[in-house]
Design a protein around this motif. Structure first.
Motif, PDB file in Angstrom:
ATOM      1  N   ARG A  44      63.362   4.254  75.253  1.00 15.85           N
ATOM      2  CA  ARG A  44      63.152   4.135  76.711  1.00 15.85           C
ATOM      3  C   ARG A  44      62.121   3.046  76.960  1.00 15.85           C
ATOM      4  O   ARG A  44      61.592   2.433  76.020  1.00 15.85           O
ATOM      5  CB  ARG A  44      62.693   5.465  77.301  1.00 15.85           C
ATOM      6  CG  ARG A  44      61.435   6.035  76.671  1.00 15.85           C
ATOM      7  CD  ARG A  44      61.151   7.445  77.197  1.00 15.85           C
ATOM      8  NE  ARG A  44      60.174   8.165  76.411  1.00 15.85           N
ATOM      9  CZ  ARG A  44      58.873   8.187  76.638  1.00 15.85           C
ATOM     10  NH1 ARG A  44      58.374   7.512  77.654  1.00 15.85           N
ATOM     11  NH2 ARG A  44      58.054   8.883  75.870  1.00 15.85           N
ATOM     12  N   ARG A  47      62.766   8.102  68.021  1.00 16.83           N
ATOM     13  CA  ARG A  47      62.184   9.330  67.460  1.00 16.83           C
ATOM     14  C   ARG A  47      63.142  10.519  67.536  1.00 16.83           C
ATOM     15  O   ARG A  47      63.243  11.294  66.613  1.00 16.83           O
ATOM     16  CB  ARG A  47      60.892   9.619  68.229  1.00 16.83           C
ATOM     17  CG  ARG A  47      60.091  10.724  67.652  1.00 16.83           C
ATOM     18  CD  ARG A  47      58.654  10.651  68.033  1.00 16.83           C
ATOM     19  NE  ARG A  47      58.397  10.428  69.456  1.00 16.83           N
ATOM     20  CZ  ARG A  47      57.210  10.528  69.990  1.00 16.83           C
ATOM     21  NH1 ARG A  47      56.185  10.836  69.241  1.00 16.83           N
ATOM     22  NH2 ARG A  47      57.021  10.303  71.282  1.00 16.83           N
ATOM     23  N   ASP A  68      59.829   8.888  63.218  1.00 21.45           N
ATOM     24  CA  ASP A  68      58.535   8.775  63.877  1.00 21.45           C
ATOM     25  C   ASP A  68      57.756   7.681  63.142  1.00 21.45           C
ATOM     26  O   ASP A  68      57.649   7.730  61.903  1.00 21.45           O
ATOM     27  CB  ASP A  68      57.824  10.137  63.755  1.00 21.45           C
ATOM     28  CG  ASP A  68      56.525  10.208  64.522  1.00 21.45           C
ATOM     29  OD1 ASP A  68      55.695   9.284  64.396  1.00 21.45           O
ATOM     30  OD2 ASP A  68      56.327  11.203  65.252  1.00 21.45           O
ATOM     31  N   TYR A 121      43.470   5.768  73.347  1.00 21.42           N
ATOM     32  CA  TYR A 121      44.325   4.585  73.540  1.00 21.42           C
ATOM     33  C   TYR A 121      43.564   3.308  73.196  1.00 21.42           C
ATOM     34  O   TYR A 121      44.067   2.434  72.489  1.00 21.42           O
ATOM     35  CB  TYR A 121      44.821   4.561  74.985  1.00 21.42           C
ATOM     36  CG  TYR A 121      45.936   3.566  75.247  1.00 21.42           C
ATOM     37  CD1 TYR A 121      47.190   3.726  74.677  1.00 21.42           C
ATOM     38  CD2 TYR A 121      45.728   2.468  76.074  1.00 21.42           C
ATOM     39  CE1 TYR A 121      48.216   2.827  74.922  1.00 21.42           C
ATOM     40  CE2 TYR A 121      46.752   1.562  76.326  1.00 21.42           C
ATOM     41  CZ  TYR A 121      48.002   1.747  75.749  1.00 21.42           C
ATOM     42  OH  TYR A 121      49.022   0.845  75.985  1.00 21.42           O
ATOM     43  N   THR A 178      56.802   2.196  83.714  1.00 21.53           N
ATOM     44  CA  THR A 178      57.476   3.030  82.714  1.00 21.53           C
ATOM     45  C   THR A 178      56.826   4.402  82.749  1.00 21.53           C
ATOM     46  O   THR A 178      55.883   4.631  83.508  1.00 21.53           O
ATOM     47  CB  THR A 178      57.292   2.431  81.306  1.00 21.53           C
ATOM     48  OG1 THR A 178      55.884   2.380  81.034  1.00 21.53           O
ATOM     49  CG2 THR A 178      57.875   1.030  81.189  1.00 21.53           C
TER      50      THR A 178
HETATM   51  N1  LIG Z   1      53.477   0.562  80.504  1.00 20.09           N
HETATM   52  C1  LIG Z   1      52.435  -0.246  80.563  1.00 20.09           C
HETATM   53  O1  LIG Z   1      51.906  -0.542  81.660  1.00 20.09           O
HETATM   54  C2  LIG Z   1      51.872  -0.825  79.297  1.00 20.09           C
HETATM   55  C3  LIG Z   1      50.733  -1.658  79.404  1.00 20.09           C
HETATM   56  C4  LIG Z   1      50.209  -2.212  78.247  1.00 20.09           C
HETATM   57  C5  LIG Z   1      50.798  -1.940  77.009  1.00 20.09           C
HETATM   58  N2  LIG Z   1      51.893  -1.123  76.942  1.00 20.09           N
HETATM   59  C6  LIG Z   1      52.463  -0.872  75.607  1.00 20.09           C
HETATM   60  O2  LIG Z   1      53.845  -1.174  75.655  1.00 20.09           O
HETATM   61  C7  LIG Z   1      54.541  -0.371  74.665  1.00 20.09           C
HETATM   62  C8  LIG Z   1      55.744   0.292  75.323  1.00 20.09           C
HETATM   63  O3  LIG Z   1      55.254   1.178  76.316  1.00 20.09           O
HETATM   64  P1  LIG Z   1      56.172   1.734  77.505  1.00 20.09           P
HETATM   65  O4  LIG Z   1      55.442   1.426  78.753  1.00 20.09           O
HETATM   66  O5  LIG Z   1      57.578   1.308  77.344  1.00 20.09           O
HETATM   67  O6  LIG Z   1      56.000   3.322  77.237  1.00 20.09           O
HETATM   68  P2  LIG Z   1      57.054   4.528  77.265  1.00 20.09           P
HETATM   69  O7  LIG Z   1      58.072   4.343  78.319  1.00 20.09           O
HETATM   70  O8  LIG Z   1      56.189   5.740  77.293  1.00 20.09           O
HETATM   71  O9  LIG Z   1      57.804   4.403  75.858  1.00 20.09           O
HETATM   72  C9  LIG Z   1      57.120   4.596  74.658  1.00 20.09           C
HETATM   73  C10 LIG Z   1      58.157   4.639  73.555  1.00 20.09           C
HETATM   74  O10 LIG Z   1      57.450   4.762  72.298  1.00 20.09           O
HETATM   75  C11 LIG Z   1      58.066   5.827  71.576  1.00 20.09           C
HETATM   76  N3  LIG Z   1      57.127   6.449  70.656  1.00 20.09           N
HETATM   77  C12 LIG Z   1      55.909   6.971  70.926  1.00 20.09           C
HETATM   78  N4  LIG Z   1      55.368   7.455  69.815  1.00 20.09           N
HETATM   79  C13 LIG Z   1      56.270   7.236  68.818  1.00 20.09           C
HETATM   80  C14 LIG Z   1      56.291   7.527  67.449  1.00 20.09           C
HETATM   81  N5  LIG Z   1      55.248   8.127  66.843  1.00 20.09           N
HETATM   82  N6  LIG Z   1      57.365   7.168  66.711  1.00 20.09           N
HETATM   83  C15 LIG Z   1      58.411   6.552  67.302  1.00 20.09           C
HETATM   84  N7  LIG Z   1      58.465   6.251  68.611  1.00 20.09           N
HETATM   85  C16 LIG Z   1      57.390   6.605  69.353  1.00 20.09           C
HETATM   86  C17 LIG Z   1      58.528   6.813  72.638  1.00 20.09           C
HETATM   87  O11 LIG Z   1      59.470   7.684  72.057  1.00 20.09           O
HETATM   88  P3  LIG Z   1      59.884   9.084  72.770  1.00 20.09           P
HETATM   89  O12 LIG Z   1      60.853   8.693  73.849  1.00 20.09           O
HETATM   90  O13 LIG Z   1      60.473   9.876  71.668  1.00 20.09           O
HETATM   91  O14 LIG Z   1      58.617   9.685  73.323  1.00 20.09           O
HETATM   92  C18 LIG Z   1      59.103   5.857  73.671  1.00 20.09           C
HETATM   93  O15 LIG Z   1      60.405   5.472  73.327  1.00 20.09           O
HETATM   94  C19 LIG Z   1      53.508   0.607  74.121  1.00 20.09           C
HETATM   95  O16 LIG Z   1      53.015   0.161  72.881  1.00 20.09           O
HETATM   96  C20 LIG Z   1      52.405   0.576  75.167  1.00 20.09           C
HETATM   97  O17 LIG Z   1      51.143   0.920  74.629  1.00 20.09           O
HETATM   98  C21 LIG Z   1      52.444  -0.564  78.045  1.00 20.09           C
END
Ligand SMILES: NC(=O)c1ccc[n+]([C@@H]2O[C@H](COP(=O)([O-])OP(=O)(O)OC[C@H]3O[C@@H](n4cnc5c(N)ncnc54)[C@H](OP(=O)(O)O)[C@@H]3O)[C@@H](O)[C@H]2O)c1
Length: 244
Positions: free
Chosen positions: A24, A46, A67, A166, A201
């Motif tokens: 996602r 995962r 994971d 974080y 997200t």
């Molecule tokens: N959103 C923001 O504003 C933002 C800002 C700065 C940086 N980021 C970074 O961007 C990246 C993507 O974030 P996002 O916004 O797309 O978040 P998200 O929608 O919450 O998606 C996170 C994804 O990571 C997966 N995940 C988490 N822990 C895992 C594990 N141990 N093993 C395998 N998969 C795992 C989740 O799997 P599940 O579906 O199984 O939970 C999910 O698919 C992250 O590294 C985040 O820190 C995001």
């Protein structure tokens, strides 16, 4: 473990990419962007039930269930890669915990974040080093965050709870990224840490300015079109430097 019902894709010599956390959010859009550009893309997901979300991207995309904190994921992905060459590895999986005061903080949350953002990616890169070396040149992207920046954190001196887990996890990821960058440059493997923007997200704020679709398109375009030399070690997704 690949998803049931999918036949093995023969190694047709296409460049191969890997994205973690592709069920996602940003990761799902990264997978779609990469497949849309003709790269065979292995997606670490995962929950086995979520692999169906990748079906619409066609046969170029293949899931590996696991994971990223589990060392077995590296072996599974390496098995799926076989003797192929990996030109792009994107460590995208991420997890956020709410801000806590020291009194509220469960230290296990910090360990969870450190394992997800630093130890897991480090092990996976280690497992895939031979496949990265088989590519004429390769890129490893750590999807990091501005919250892993010491410069940004130092400006935020508001009292009260902090995003200990974080911030510590992302700061560790940044340092790991820098160490790898320095070591692997001589092997034609460039390593970058990227702040993707503030995204709408599950992890991001509901009113965040950017969509994961836009961020994924910008990031993939930047990585695939930028000359091998010259990307800053820590940057925003379109390639401008971000302070450490
Ligand atoms: N959103 C923001 O504003 C933002 C800002 C700065 C940086 N980021 C970074 O961007 C990246 C993507 O974030 P996002 O916004 O797309 O978040 P998200 O929608 O919450 O998606 C996170 C994804 O990571 C997966 N995940 C988490 N822990 C895992 C594990 N141990 N093993 C395998 N998969 C795992 C989740 O799997 P599940 O579906 O199984 O939970 C999910 O698919 C992250 O590294 C985040 O820190 C995001």
């Amino acid at each position: 473990m690949t998803s049931p019902g999918r036949e093995a894709t023969p190694d047709d010599g296409r460049p191969m990419a890997i994205v973690t956390g592709a069920a996602r959010g940003l990761g799902l859009h990264l997978a779609g962007q990469l497949a849309g550009r003709g790269l065979r893309t292995i997606c670490v997901v995962r929950n086995p039930l979520d692999t169906a979300r990748l079906d619409g991207f066609g046969d170029l995309v293949r899931p590996v269930v696991g994971d990223v904190r589990d060392a077995a994921v590296g072996r599974r992905v390496a098995r799926e890669v076989g003797e192929g060459a990996v030109c792009l590895l994107i460590h995208n999986a991420g997890v956020a915990h709410p801000p806590r005061t020291l009194g509220e903080l469960a230290v296990d949350e910090v360990l969870h974040s450190f394992s997800t953002h630093c130890l897991g990616p480090l092990r996976l890169t280690q497992a895939l080093l031979p496949a990265l070396r088989r590519s004429p040149f390769a890129t490893v992207v750590h999807v990091s965050s501005r919250r892993g920046s010491f410069a940004v954190a130092a400006e935020d001196d508001a009292p009260g709870g902090k995003h200990y887990a974080y911030r510590i996890g992302k700061a560790a990821q940044n340092m790991m990224s820098l160490c790898l960058r320095q070591e692997l440059a001589g092997l034609r493997i460039r390593v970058v840490a990227v702040h993707p923007g503030e995204l709408r997200t599950a992890m991001g704020a509901p009113g965040a300015p950017d969509t994961p679709a836009t961020a994924a398109a910008d990031l993939v375009r930047m990585v695939l079109t930028h000359p091998q030399e010259g990307l800053p070690p820590f940057m925003v997704r379109a390639g401008d430097p971000h302070p450490w």
